[in-house]
Design a protein around this motif. Structure first.
Motif, PDB file in Angstrom:
ATOM      1  N   PHE A  18      43.004  13.444  32.742  1.00 47.41           N
ATOM      2  CA  PHE A  18      43.062  13.084  34.152  1.00 47.41           C
ATOM      3  C   PHE A  18      42.432  11.710  34.385  1.00 47.41           C
ATOM      4  CE2 PHE A  18      43.241  17.687  34.029  1.00 47.41           C
ATOM      5  CZ  PHE A  18      44.271  17.957  34.916  1.00 47.41           C
ATOM      6  N   ASP A  19      42.902  11.059  35.435  1.00 46.29           N
ATOM      7  CA  ASP A  19      42.245   9.823  35.863  1.00 46.29           C
ATOM      8  C   ASP A  19      40.913  10.153  36.520  1.00 46.29           C
ATOM      9  OD1 ASP A  19      44.343   7.997  35.118  1.00 46.29           O
ATOM     10  OD2 ASP A  19      45.486   8.689  36.850  1.00 46.29           O
ATOM     11  N   ILE A  20      40.924  11.174  37.381  1.00 50.07           N
ATOM     12  CA  ILE A  20      39.728  11.548  38.134  1.00 50.07           C
ATOM     13  C   ILE A  20      39.551  13.060  38.105  1.00 50.07           C
ATOM     14  CG2 ILE A  20      38.556  11.450  40.372  1.00 50.07           C
ATOM     15  CD1 ILE A  20      40.339   9.130  41.135  1.00 50.07           C
ATOM     16  N   LEU A  21      38.329  13.494  37.811  1.00 49.43           N
ATOM     17  CA  LEU A  21      37.937  14.890  37.968  1.00 49.43           C
ATOM     18  C   LEU A  21      36.924  14.937  39.100  1.00 49.43           C
ATOM     19  CD1 LEU A  21      37.585  17.892  37.199  1.00 49.43           C
ATOM     20  CD2 LEU A  21      35.911  17.156  35.478  1.00 49.43           C
ATOM     21  N   ILE A  22      37.262  15.655  40.161  1.00 47.58           N
ATOM     22  CA  ILE A  22      36.389  15.765  41.331  1.00 47.58           C
ATOM     23  C   ILE A  22      35.712  17.126  41.321  1.00 47.58           C
ATOM     24  CG2 ILE A  22      36.282  15.761  43.855  1.00 47.58           C
ATOM     25  CD1 ILE A  22      38.820  13.997  43.800  1.00 47.58           C
ATOM     26  N   LEU A  23      34.402  17.125  41.431  1.00 49.56           N
ATOM     27  CA  LEU A  23      33.616  18.358  41.478  1.00 49.56           C
ATOM     28  C   LEU A  23      33.195  18.604  42.920  1.00 49.56           C
ATOM     29  CD1 LEU A  23      31.295  17.593  38.413  1.00 49.56           C
ATOM     30  CD2 LEU A  23      33.415  18.929  38.398  1.00 49.56           C
ATOM     31  N   GLY A  24      33.610  19.741  43.488  1.00 48.38           N
ATOM     32  CA  GLY A  24      33.248  20.076  44.857  1.00 48.38           C
ATOM     33  C   GLY A  24      34.433  19.973  45.783  1.00 48.38           C
ATOM     34  N   GLY A  25      34.810  21.104  46.407  1.00 48.82           N
ATOM     35  CA  GLY A  25      36.011  21.153  47.226  1.00 48.82           C
ATOM     36  C   GLY A  25      35.762  21.244  48.706  1.00 48.82           C
ATOM     37  N   GLY A  26      34.657  20.657  49.183  1.00 45.28           N
ATOM     38  CA  GLY A  26      34.416  20.588  50.620  1.00 45.28           C
ATOM     39  C   GLY A  26      35.203  19.449  51.234  1.00 45.28           C
ATOM     40  N   ALA A  27      34.768  18.992  52.406  1.00 42.21           N
ATOM     41  CA  ALA A  27      35.489  17.942  53.121  1.00 42.21           C
ATOM     42  C   ALA A  27      35.628  16.680  52.279  1.00 42.21           C
ATOM     43  CB  ALA A  27      34.753  17.617  54.422  1.00 42.21           C
ATOM     44  N   THR A  28      34.547  16.244  51.648  1.00 45.43           N
ATOM     45  CA  THR A  28      34.580  14.997  50.887  1.00 45.43           C
ATOM     46  C   THR A  28      35.436  15.132  49.642  1.00 45.43           C
ATOM     47  OG1 THR A  28      32.331  14.542  51.666  1.00 45.43           O
ATOM     48  CG2 THR A  28      33.167  13.194  49.861  1.00 45.43           C
ATOM     49  N   GLY A  29      35.242  16.211  48.888  1.00 42.97           N
ATOM     50  CA  GLY A  29      35.997  16.391  47.649  1.00 42.97           C
ATOM     51  C   GLY A  29      37.478  16.585  47.878  1.00 42.97           C
ATOM     52  N   ALA A  30      37.833  17.459  48.838  1.00 42.31           N
ATOM     53  CA  ALA A  30      39.246  17.695  49.131  1.00 42.31           C
ATOM     54  C   ALA A  30      39.882  16.447  49.723  1.00 42.31           C
ATOM     55  CB  ALA A  30      39.397  18.881  50.080  1.00 42.31           C
ATOM     56  N   GLY A  31      39.134  15.742  50.578  1.00 48.30           N
ATOM     57  CA  GLY A  31      39.648  14.493  51.139  1.00 48.30           C
ATOM     58  C   GLY A  31      39.884  13.448  50.064  1.00 48.30           C
ATOM     59  N   ALA A  32      38.971  13.359  49.104  1.00 49.12           N
ATOM     60  CA  ALA A  32      39.122  12.398  48.006  1.00 49.12           C
ATOM     61  C   ALA A  32      40.292  12.772  47.104  1.00 49.12           C
ATOM     62  CB  ALA A  32      37.828  12.325  47.199  1.00 49.12           C
ATOM     63  N   ALA A  33      40.486  14.072  46.885  1.00 44.26           N
ATOM     64  CA  ALA A  33      41.608  14.521  46.046  1.00 44.26           C
ATOM     65  C   ALA A  33      42.938  14.129  46.678  1.00 44.26           C
ATOM     66  CB  ALA A  33      41.537  16.033  45.847  1.00 44.26           C
ATOM     67  N   LEU A  34      43.045  14.272  48.007  1.00 43.29           N
ATOM     68  CA  LEU A  34      44.277  13.879  48.688  1.00 43.29           C
ATOM     69  C   LEU A  34      44.469  12.373  48.635  1.00 43.29           C
ATOM     70  CD1 LEU A  34      46.753  14.439  50.390  1.00 43.29           C
ATOM     71  CD2 LEU A  34      45.292  14.430  52.435  1.00 43.29           C
ATOM     72  N   ASP A  35      43.413  11.628  48.911  1.00 44.22           N
ATOM     73  CA  ASP A  35      43.511  10.165  48.886  1.00 44.22           C
ATOM     74  C   ASP A  35      43.967   9.667  47.525  1.00 44.22           C
ATOM     75  OD1 ASP A  35      42.422   7.336  48.416  1.00 44.22           O
ATOM     76  OD2 ASP A  35      42.084   7.559  50.572  1.00 44.22           O
ATOM     77  N   ALA A  36      43.327  10.173  46.465  1.00 43.68           N
ATOM     78  CA  ALA A  36      43.655   9.728  45.103  1.00 43.68           C
ATOM     79  C   ALA A  36      45.073  10.144  44.712  1.00 43.68           C
ATOM     80  CB  ALA A  36      42.641  10.295  44.122  1.00 43.68           C
ATOM     81  N   SER A  37      45.466  11.350  45.092  1.00 42.10           N
ATOM     82  CA  SER A  37      46.806  11.842  44.739  1.00 42.10           C
ATOM     83  C   SER A  37      47.891  11.021  45.420  1.00 42.10           C
ATOM     84  CB  SER A  37      46.949  13.315  45.131  1.00 42.10           C
ATOM     85  OG  SER A  37      46.022  14.111  44.431  1.00 42.10           O
ATOM     86  N   LEU A  38      47.650  10.652  46.683  1.00 41.83           N
ATOM     87  CA  LEU A  38      48.630   9.842  47.407  1.00 41.83           C
ATOM     88  C   LEU A  38      48.770   8.446  46.801  1.00 41.83           C
ATOM     89  CD1 LEU A  38      47.812  10.834  51.089  1.00 41.83           C
ATOM     90  CD2 LEU A  38      49.992  11.193  49.927  1.00 41.83           C
ATOM     91  N   ARG A  39      47.739   7.982  46.108  1.00 40.31           N
ATOM     92  CA  ARG A  39      47.818   6.676  45.438  1.00 40.31           C
ATOM     93  C   ARG A  39      48.517   6.762  44.085  1.00 40.31           C
ATOM     94  NH1 ARG A  39      42.375   3.198  46.846  1.00 40.31           N
ATOM     95  NH2 ARG A  39      41.529   4.561  48.466  1.00 40.31           N
ATOM     96  N   GLY A  40      48.810   7.996  43.646  1.00 40.26           N
ATOM     97  CA  GLY A  40      49.501   8.164  42.376  1.00 40.26           C
ATOM     98  C   GLY A  40      48.602   8.464  41.201  1.00 40.26           C
TER      99      GLY A  40
END
Length: 535
Positions: A18-40
């Motif tokens: 993976f390019d990024i592994l995000i630990l924590g699925g609260g507002a910040t983590g889930a928001g970051a996962a969406l942001d990064a995924s939308l960038r490809g």
């Protein structure tokens, strides 16, 4: 089927890079996962418990600029939050809605004094589309908030912010990230980091449901675990210093009949120097919040008796009819993950702005911030991750105009169509409209089955939570997919059995396991009741 699917998803985690592994699925983590995924970017998001199970489901349910920050001259933070408020009102109208507030005045100088501050608030909103504040008479104040103490009241200020369903927005963020290709798994814990030449290249993880372990590889690992950021930082470097200054905030929930109101109310000054809100939410009224420094972070924080007493007294000081413990229907507590590298323990005065820390090993940690600015926080975080991981060619954020699941087909009058089609009451129809937006007919199908007679919560909703919203426990459903545990503990206890039966079928639980899972949920409900001597 569910268990097989989980096994294959865990296996995929350990087989891909993976390019990024995000630990924590609260507002910040889930928001970051969406942001990064939308960038490809190729993204993995792991959550130790459930999405929004911590702080992100225990907020005051407001997307706001923060009126109290005016006195602290945090104008940049206010403007940023008000800009994000407008974006959410447009991108998730079923989950985020305008909310009028009354700020009562009891002294002659207060109305012009507060009006000056609210003029600045309106200016900082700039391109926002909510109405500007206005001064209102005593009669208008009591019409908007009938429960208010009228003696000495001179009038007030009417202004607008917005409120939202925090846990459902969080789950929708995770859903949206998964739709964009993010690999998402809850009930999965990081055991340790894998390093090469002192730099983090991956981590050893454990599936908390099956006990299976494996290694996940990523160019950058991001720590967005909220109150547990220091635990993750210590796994990276046992010699590192702690940066968390946690505080607890609690909320009490009442029937609308106990506190009649047509708007929200802000109490601008309390004995502990904070503001307190009385807010209509989920057809109930929420009173909060407190700010109590704590030394121990727990999975399910419990309100202190002193916090309950403080809120009851503060509310009673402003209401015509004093509040009593017997009036409380539910209570919830959350931990603010405030970051204070300087060691400041005065949690009321620690800035709510986010902080990004990068360790020598490359671990990127984000803490602080608030729900209102989660999207901008995620954008800032992924911008930084691109630099740290040498991934600059992925470009800028695309979340500012991202439309949430449920917006398509949504309207403010959708509840009327729901009432007509499903023969539910107006209150139940509005809940369904605001939970699912335009997806409501997909969720419920043609003829939904009530979980219990006379209550507009349906079997098909629980099946949807299993299929589309990552639910894995009775409390996941009661507290964060439905919000009933937050507003009515007695009803939550009644729903626990029917919900456990549906989950058992979907997740392959044996009868003994089903009873155990139901008992766990009921035990938590009983513990919450005990905090305010509820029955």
């Amino acid at each position: 089927m569910q268990k097989h699917d989980r096994k294959s998803r865990f296996q995929k985690l350990t087989e891909e890079n993976f390019d990024i592994l995000i630990l924590g699925g609260g507002a910040t983590g889930a928001g970051a996962a969406l942001d990064a995924s939308l960038r490809g970017l190729k993204v993995a998001l792991l959550e130790k418990s459930d999405f929004a199970s911590g702080t992100s489901s225990r907020s005051t349910k407001l997307i706001h600029g923060g009126v109290r920050y005016l006195a602290q001259f945090h104008f940049k933070l206010i403007h940023e939050a008000l800009t994000e408020r407008q974006r959410l009102l447009e991108n998730a109208p079923h989950l985020v809605k305008p909310l009028p507030f009354i700020l009562p005045t009891y002294k002659l100088y207060e109305k012009p004094y507060y009006s000056i501050g609210m003029t600045m608030y309106d200016i900082l909103a700039w391109r926002g589309k909510l109405p500007a504040h206005k001064r209102v008479s005593k009669e208008e104040v009591l019409k908007d908030f009938p429960a208010l103490q009228s003696e000495g009241l001179t009038g007030g200020i009417l202004y607008y912010d917005s409120q939202f369903n925090d846990a459902r927005l969080n789950v929708n963020l995770a859903r949206a990230a998964a739709k964009e290709g993010a690999h998402i798994l809850s009930r999965t814990e990081l055991l340790s980091f894998q390093k090469k030449d002192g730099k983090i290249v991956g981590g050893k993880i454990k599936d908390l449901l099956t006990g299976e372990t494996g290694i996940v590889k990523a160019k950058v690992i991001v720590n967005t675990t909220g109150p547990w950021v220091d635990d993750i930082r210590l796994k990276d470097d046992p010699r590192t210093y702690r940066v968390l200054s946690p505080s607890q905030g609690i909320h009490l929930v009442f029937k609308k009949e106990t506190i009649p109101c047509n708007t929200a109310l802000i109490i601008p000054k309390t004995k502990d120097g904070r503001v307190v809100f009385l807010i209509p939410w989920e057809d109930h009224v929420v009173l909060g919040t407190t700010d109590t420094p704590i030394h121990e972070v727990t999975e399910d924080p419990m309100p202190l008796e002193s916090e309950v007493d403080f809120l009851l007294q503060t509310g009673s000081d402003y209401l015509a009819k004093p509040l009593q413990k017997k009036d409380i229907l539910s209570v919830f507590a959350g931990i603010r993950p405030l970051i204070s590298p300087e060691g400041n323990q005065d949690t009321k005065n620690i800035s709510r702005e986010e902080v990004i820390l990068v360790s020598p090993s490359g671990l990127v940690t984000m803490g602080g911030g608030k729900w209102s600015t989660y999207r901008k926080m995620a954008e800032d975080l992924i911008d930084r991750v691109l630099v740290e991981g040498g991934l600059e060619n992925y470009g800028g954020s695309r979340t500012a105009t991202h439309v949430f699941p449920g917006k398509v087909g949504y309207s403010e009058n959708l509840y009327q169509e729901i009432q007509k089609m499903y023969k539910v009451g107006e209150e139940g129809a509005k809940r369904l409209q605001n939970y699912y937006g335009g997806e409501v007919f997909v969720v419920l199908g043609k003829s939904p089955t009530p979980l219990i007679k006379g209550v507009d919560y349906f079997k098909e909703e629980v099946e949807w939570f299993l299929k589309e919203e990552f639910a894995l426990s009775v409390t996941d459903v009661l507290a964060r997919r439905f919000r009933v545990q937050f507003v009515d503990l007695k009803l939550a206890a009644k729903l626990a059995g029917p919900i456990s039966t549906i989950l058992a079928k979907g997740l392959g639980w044996k009868e003994s396991e089903r009873k155990e899972k139901e008992a766990e949920a009921l035990s938590l409900i009983d513990s919450l009741k005990t905090t305010y001597n509820g029955k």
